[in-house]
Design a protein around this motif. Sequence first.
Motif, PDB file in Angstrom:
ATOM      1  N   GLY A   1      32.315   3.067  33.227  1.00 17.01           N
ATOM      2  CA  GLY A   1      32.074   2.003  32.258  1.00 17.01           C
ATOM      3  C   GLY A   1      33.264   1.098  32.066  1.00 17.01           C
ATOM      4  O   GLY A   1      33.435   0.509  30.986  1.00 17.01           O
ATOM      5  N   MET A   2      34.082   0.957  33.098  1.00 23.93           N
ATOM      6  CA  MET A   2      35.278   0.130  33.003  1.00 23.93           C
ATOM      7  C   MET A   2      35.201  -1.024  33.997  1.00 23.93           C
ATOM      8  O   MET A   2      34.537  -0.932  35.033  1.00 23.93           O
ATOM      9  N   SER A   3      35.906  -2.096  33.675  1.00 25.69           N
ATOM     10  CA  SER A   3      36.093  -3.193  34.615  1.00 25.69           C
ATOM     11  C   SER A   3      37.551  -3.617  34.517  1.00 25.69           C
ATOM     12  O   SER A   3      38.188  -3.456  33.464  1.00 25.69           O
ATOM     13  N   ALA A   4      38.094  -4.143  35.597  1.00 22.73           N
ATOM     14  CA  ALA A   4      39.508  -4.511  35.600  1.00 22.73           C
ATOM     15  C   ALA A   4      39.783  -5.487  36.730  1.00 22.73           C
ATOM     16  O   ALA A   4      38.975  -5.666  37.641  1.00 22.73           O
ATOM     17  N   ARG A   5      40.932  -6.124  36.655  1.00 26.42           N
ATOM     18  CA  ARG A   5      41.396  -6.978  37.743  1.00 26.42           C
ATOM     19  C   ARG A   5      42.003  -6.091  38.828  1.00 26.42           C
ATOM     20  O   ARG A   5      42.688  -5.102  38.526  1.00 26.42           O
ATOM     21  N   LEU A   6      41.772  -6.459  40.065  1.00 27.04           N
ATOM     22  CA  LEU A   6      42.241  -5.647  41.183  1.00 27.04           C
ATOM     23  C   LEU A   6      42.890  -6.536  42.236  1.00 27.04           C
ATOM     24  O   LEU A   6      42.294  -7.533  42.668  1.00 27.04           O
ATOM     25  N   SER A   7      44.108  -6.195  42.649  1.00 21.40           N
ATOM     26  CA  SER A   7      44.761  -6.875  43.766  1.00 21.40           C
ATOM     27  C   SER A   7      45.106  -5.835  44.819  1.00 21.40           C
ATOM     28  O   SER A   7      45.546  -4.731  44.497  1.00 21.40           O
ATOM     29  N   ILE A   8      44.896  -6.182  46.079  1.00 20.83           N
ATOM     30  CA  ILE A   8      45.117  -5.258  47.189  1.00 20.83           C
ATOM     31  C   ILE A   8      45.983  -5.956  48.232  1.00 20.83           C
ATOM     32  O   ILE A   8      45.711  -7.101  48.604  1.00 20.83           O
ATOM     33  N   ALA A   9      47.038  -5.266  48.698  1.00 20.06           N
ATOM     34  CA  ALA A   9      47.926  -5.851  49.703  1.00 20.06           C
ATOM     35  C   ALA A   9      48.651  -4.738  50.442  1.00 20.06           C
ATOM     36  O   ALA A   9      48.708  -3.597  49.977  1.00 20.06           O
TER      37      ALA A   9
ATOM     38  N   ILE B   1      52.300   0.407  53.613  1.00 17.05           N
ATOM     39  CA  ILE B   1      51.256   1.160  52.938  1.00 17.05           C
ATOM     40  C   ILE B   1      50.371   0.182  52.172  1.00 17.05           C
ATOM     41  O   ILE B   1      50.831  -0.870  51.721  1.00 17.05           O
ATOM     42  N   TRP B   2      49.099   0.509  52.045  1.00 10.87           N
ATOM     43  CA  TRP B   2      48.200  -0.319  51.240  1.00 10.87           C
ATOM     44  C   TRP B   2      48.433   0.003  49.761  1.00 10.87           C
ATOM     45  O   TRP B   2      48.543   1.171  49.384  1.00 10.87           O
ATOM     46  N   ALA B   3      48.525  -1.036  48.954  1.00 11.42           N
ATOM     47  CA  ALA B   3      48.731  -0.875  47.513  1.00 11.42           C
ATOM     48  C   ALA B   3      47.598  -1.562  46.766  1.00 11.42           C
ATOM     49  O   ALA B   3      47.348  -2.754  46.957  1.00 11.42           O
ATOM     50  N   ALA B   4      46.922  -0.799  45.921  1.00 10.65           N
ATOM     51  CA  ALA B   4      45.854  -1.331  45.075  1.00 10.65           C
ATOM     52  C   ALA B   4      46.346  -1.310  43.635  1.00 10.65           C
ATOM     53  O   ALA B   4      46.644  -0.232  43.094  1.00 10.65           O
ATOM     54  N   ARG B   5      46.465  -2.467  43.026  1.00 18.94           N
ATOM     55  CA  ARG B   5      47.011  -2.571  41.675  1.00 18.94           C
ATOM     56  C   ARG B   5      45.909  -3.000  40.717  1.00 18.94           C
ATOM     57  O   ARG B   5      45.310  -4.061  40.877  1.00 18.94           O
ATOM     58  N   ILE B   6      45.676  -2.147  39.724  1.00 20.82           N
ATOM     59  CA  ILE B   6      44.590  -2.339  38.757  1.00 20.82           C
ATOM     60  C   ILE B   6      45.203  -2.751  37.420  1.00 20.82           C
ATOM     61  O   ILE B   6      46.176  -2.142  36.963  1.00 20.82           O
TER      62      ILE B   6
END
Length: 238
Positions: free
Chosen positions: A93-101, A117-122
């Motif tokens: 039940g959550m939503s958030a901004r996500l950036s992947i690089a 390494i892949w980094a996913a920042r929420i």
Amino acid sequence: MTDLGSSPELIVSGPTIEAAIQAGLARLGVPREAVEIEVLDPGSPGFLGLGAREARVRLIVRRPPETPPPLPAPEQIEEAIAEAIHGLLGSLGMSARLSIAQEPVEGAEEGSEPSTIWAARIEGPTVGRLIGHHGRTLYAFQTLVRAIVARRLGAFVPLIVDINGYRAKRAEALRRLAMKKAEQVMATGRPVELEPMPAAERRVIHMALKDHPRVTTYSIGEGEERRVVIAMRWTTEE
């Protein structure tokens, strides 16, 4: 020397940890990056020569790395990561901004990890509860995301997950802890064991003190109990 299949193992003693390591490398005939090093006993110089104890280390020659299957295209990896994270957040039940690089790996040991390494920042107001005490919930969430991505792509993807900048804040706290404990070790002359930490956090401690002139670090323990020890450099180096 004990032969463990294709990974020979050697336990060596010496006046210091570094001396024992060098003696073991000479006997094995391999460079330092080719072995895993486990400190069994850091040894002690004793007092005025009394009660001195040699250091003991175990050297395990790393098996030649298997050639991993080729990774999918970056676009496919990014899509798989995004779908895994948004799917898990949606189920909570959550939503958030996500950036992947893709990012460089700080302090990676040669031959042991990829250079990137892949980094996913929420980021978001409700996802902070997924961090947990000392990031334990975050690391569990990361493990789950990795498993989902690997199952979808058929290959393991080096990946870290961060929430609301927690990793940078934790790293800074760990660096302060490392310096504080280093001062304690210098004041008492006695090694200090830190609490068990994930590999990424142990690396922060090692990197923070790797150039310290008076103390050094090494890891002990297995699995979730693996921890960093900070000790006077005279107990480990000539």
